[in-house]
Structures are given as structure tokens and as C-alpha cells.
Design a protein around this motif. Sequence first.
Motif, PDB file in Angstrom:
ATOM      1  N   ASN A   1       0.784  -1.037   0.009  1.00  0.00           N
ATOM      2  CA  ASN A   1       0.000  -0.122  -0.016  1.00  0.00           C
ATOM      3  C   ASN A   1       0.987   1.376   0.198  1.00  0.00           C
ATOM      4  O   ASN A   1       1.650   1.457   0.930  1.00  0.00           O
ATOM      5  CB  ASN A   1      -0.940   0.003   1.057  1.00  0.00           C
ATOM      6  CG  ASN A   1      -2.029   1.427   1.268  1.00  0.00           C
ATOM      7  OD1 ASN A   1      -1.404   2.382   1.108  1.00  0.00           O
ATOM      8  ND2 ASN A   1      -3.062   1.053   1.703  1.00  0.00           N
ATOM      9  N   THR A   2       0.899   2.002  -0.980  1.00  0.00           N
ATOM     10  CA  THR A   2       1.632   3.156  -1.139  1.00  0.00           C
ATOM     11  C   THR A   2       1.384   4.422  -0.094  1.00  0.00           C
ATOM     12  O   THR A   2       2.258   5.171   0.057  1.00  0.00           O
ATOM     13  CB  THR A   2       1.683   3.596  -2.450  1.00  0.00           C
ATOM     14  OG1 THR A   2       0.584   4.182  -2.900  1.00  0.00           O
ATOM     15  CG2 THR A   2       2.177   2.804  -3.610  1.00  0.00           C
ATOM     16  N   GLU A   3       0.220   4.116   0.403  1.00  0.00           N
ATOM     17  CA  GLU A   3      -0.162   5.384   1.303  1.00  0.00           C
ATOM     18  C   GLU A   3       0.786   5.072   2.691  1.00  0.00           C
ATOM     19  O   GLU A   3       1.190   5.996   3.399  1.00  0.00           O
ATOM     20  CB  GLU A   3      -1.438   5.432   1.510  1.00  0.00           C
ATOM     21  CG  GLU A   3      -1.841   6.525   2.396  1.00  0.00           C
ATOM     22  CD  GLU A   3      -3.360   6.765   2.541  1.00  0.00           C
ATOM     23  OE1 GLU A   3      -3.835   7.709   3.468  1.00  0.00           O
ATOM     24  OE2 GLU A   3      -4.120   6.027   1.852  1.00  0.00           O
ATOM     25  N   THR A   4       0.632   3.973   3.183  1.00  0.00           N
ATOM     26  CA  THR A   4       1.095   3.499   4.479  1.00  0.00           C
ATOM     27  C   THR A   4       2.592   2.820   4.327  1.00  0.00           C
ATOM     28  O   THR A   4       3.350   2.663   5.217  1.00  0.00           O
ATOM     29  CB  THR A   4       0.445   2.188   4.959  1.00  0.00           C
ATOM     30  OG1 THR A   4       0.113   1.255   4.143  1.00  0.00           O
ATOM     31  CG2 THR A   4      -1.082   3.012   5.272  1.00  0.00           C
ATOM     32  N   ASN A   5       2.875   2.413   2.966  1.00  0.00           N
ATOM     33  CA  ASN A   5       4.243   1.716   2.869  1.00  0.00           C
ATOM     34  C   ASN A   5       4.427   0.301   3.634  1.00  0.00           C
ATOM     35  O   ASN A   5       5.238   0.191   4.365  1.00  0.00           O
ATOM     36  CB  ASN A   5       5.511   2.434   3.275  1.00  0.00           C
ATOM     37  CG  ASN A   5       5.745   3.726   2.099  1.00  0.00           C
ATOM     38  OD1 ASN A   5       5.405   3.321   1.000  1.00  0.00           O
ATOM     39  ND2 ASN A   5       6.249   4.795   2.519  1.00  0.00           N
ATOM     40  N   LYS A   6       3.181  -0.338   3.650  1.00  0.00           N
ATOM     41  CA  LYS A   6       2.996  -1.569   4.222  1.00  0.00           C
ATOM     42  C   LYS A   6       2.500  -2.635   3.454  1.00  0.00           C
ATOM     43  O   LYS A   6       1.817  -2.351   2.599  1.00  0.00           O
ATOM     44  CB  LYS A   6       1.968  -1.534   5.350  1.00  0.00           C
ATOM     45  CG  LYS A   6       2.379  -0.263   6.347  1.00  0.00           C
ATOM     46  CD  LYS A   6       3.453  -0.692   7.501  1.00  0.00           C
ATOM     47  CE  LYS A   6       3.680   0.336   8.427  1.00  0.00           C
ATOM     48  NZ  LYS A   6       4.897  -0.090   9.319  1.00  0.00           N
ATOM     49  N   VAL A   7       3.129  -3.705   3.546  1.00  0.00           N
ATOM     50  CA  VAL A   7       2.688  -5.148   3.001  1.00  0.00           C
ATOM     51  C   VAL A   7       1.291  -5.258   3.255  1.00  0.00           C
ATOM     52  O   VAL A   7       1.101  -5.666   4.359  1.00  0.00           O
ATOM     53  CB  VAL A   7       3.800  -6.202   2.856  1.00  0.00           C
ATOM     54  CG1 VAL A   7       3.099  -7.445   2.397  1.00  0.00           C
ATOM     55  CG2 VAL A   7       4.985  -5.912   2.264  1.00  0.00           C
ATOM     56  N   THR A   8       0.301  -5.212   2.390  1.00  0.00           N
ATOM     57  CA  THR A   8      -1.094  -5.538   2.480  1.00  0.00           C
ATOM     58  C   THR A   8      -1.508  -7.053   2.375  1.00  0.00           C
ATOM     59  O   THR A   8      -2.605  -7.582   2.607  1.00  0.00           O
ATOM     60  CB  THR A   8      -2.032  -4.569   2.188  1.00  0.00           C
ATOM     61  OG1 THR A   8      -1.797  -4.555   0.662  1.00  0.00           O
ATOM     62  CG2 THR A   8      -1.821  -3.262   2.566  1.00  0.00           C
ATOM     63  N   ALA A   9      -0.905  -7.930   1.450  1.00  0.00           N
ATOM     64  CA  ALA A   9      -1.029  -8.934   0.858  1.00  0.00           C
ATOM     65  C   ALA A   9       0.329  -9.825   0.517  1.00  0.00           C
ATOM     66  O   ALA A   9       1.095  -9.110   0.069  1.00  0.00           O
ATOM     67  CB  ALA A   9      -2.018  -8.946  -0.059  1.00  0.00           C
TER      68      ALA A   9
END
Length: 333
Positions: A141-149
Motif C-alpha cells: 500500500n503506497t499510502e502506508t508503505n506496508k505490505v497488505t497481501a
Amino acid sequence: MKVNKKLCSVALASTAIVLFLILTLSTASATTAQSTSSTAKYAYITNSGSTTVTVIDITTNKVTAKVLVGKYPYGVAVNPAGTKVYVSKEASSVVSVIDTATNKVTATVKVGKKPWGVAINPEGTRVYVANEGSKTVSVINTETNKVTATVKVGNYPCGVAVNPAGTKVYVTNTLDNTVSVIDTATNKVTATVKVGNLPTGVAVNPAGTKVYVTNEYDVSVIDATKNKVIATVTVGKYPWGVAVNPAGTKVYVTNYGDGTISVINTATDTVKATVKVGSYPLGVAFSPDGTKAYVAKETSGAVSVINTATNKVIAIVGVGKEPVAFGKFIATT
């Protein structure tokens, strides 16, 4: 056999191939800043041997900055707005995020083992990373810079591309000789397409109707509606990188083994020109208007610039050590 020192960073064994991974590290250059008045004005070249990304102004074909990103940067993708660059680093299993306004790394995202190919959806909201060491694709997710899947795919995923609608992701599985098709709404593999031997690079045409895959000896053309190979195009020796021009009329393929670019006419799926660029070409990308193509050449530490109207090299730009630039390294807007 397809011979490469780093791409997909694994010893690939078949009846005709053994790939050896050789990684080197040198002192990195300092980061400098640039103006971003034109967001599609720059090319971002990953230098796998010098821990940097070189920034080229594609208007002048001059280097304007070198960004320190860390060990062994390989895959690269620029978001459609040209405001962020995502760089995979195979040794540390992370993706570095560069802010193009400052040319500084603003975030690092932990992904799967040995990440290689990187691709971004048209909205710039999701980044897809092929992790060759864990047989997965990480979705960021580019907004949070977290892997979401995390999506399970085939054996040694290398190249990755998103279709223009943002609904499908295509991943080359090098040791399975297949391409996985991921539905972005569910992050599930909905199809597996058998292609040629040892597929690496992948690109989708602007209409989203055809997918081009570089194999050890040729290029597979996939019908995106049927998920079937409809043509096989013989190109140069050991093709790797692949890019479709903005008009969808030409496909450029880097032939690592003979220092050339094959130019495919998409109407006929035949090679219409061969351009000599120099030793070991890897990544390739078009300027937003399609008038120029940029080719990273691993052993020469340079990028060749091709005039696409004449298929002639018009400039050579020195970058860093062992440039790879595997992915869409120029913004599209």
C-alpha cells in the motif's frame, strides 16, 4: 543458454543452462537533489554494483543526481505521477522508496526473499514485488508503505507487470516456464499460462489485450482475454528486458547475449529492426512520448538512448557500476 551474472539472482539449471550469481559492492555516490517541474522528465537507473540509482534528465540526456539506496539495487518502477520510485534490493529483501522531489530514500519496506521485479498500478496506490526466493508477490500500500497481501505464485518469480486497467498482474515464474495471472481485486492467482523456457521480463500493451514475455530464446505473446500464447517471436540471443511503446505499435526487447535490441511490430508479431547498443543490455523503457528508448547496459556502466523513429543510438549516458534498470524506470505521465 541464457547467461547472466545477476538477473533473477539464482543458478538456473536446465539441459542447456547454468546461471551463476556474482554480486559486487563499491562505495556509493552522494545523493543530490533535482527539480521536479516535469514529473516524467527523468529516468531512474539502478546500479547493482555501486548501491546507487542514477537520475537522468531525458530532455538533455544528462545525469542530474545519484541516490544512495544500499546494496544491490535491481528492480525499479516509477509511479505514474513521477513522484516516487520503488527499488528492490535483493540482498536485504526490502524495497526502498525514493521521493523524487528530494532524491532521498524516505521509506524501506520489508517484502519477501530476494525481491526482483517491481510494478505499480495505474492509480499509484499499489506496488507489486516479485520475490524470487519465496515464490511470492508482495503487495504494498503506497499510502502506508506496508505490505497488505502476499500472493503465492510459481517457482522463482522474476518479472512483474500490471495491466492498464489495474485489474491484473502478470508474473514470470522463471523455473516453471509459466506466467501467473493475479486478480488485483482478490489478490488471487486466476490463471497460469505456459510460455517458453526460463521466462524473465514481462510487459503489457496499452490496450491491455496482449502480454509480451521474454524467454531464453524468444518472446511469447499472450492473448490477455484467453490467457493463451498466440504467437512466438524469435529475437536475438538471450532476451531479458521488454517494453511496449505508448502507442502500442512496437515492442523493444533487450538481447543480453548479443548486445542488440529487437524491435517487434505488434500488428504482425514479427521483428522489423535490430539495433546494436553494446554489451549486455538489460532494462529498457520508453520516454512518455515514445520518441526515445533508454537501454541499461550492465558491463559498460552506461545507458544507450535510441531514436525510435530511426532505430539509431543518438546518445550514450554514463551512469553507475553494473546498471540493470529492470522495470518501468521512466514515469508515464
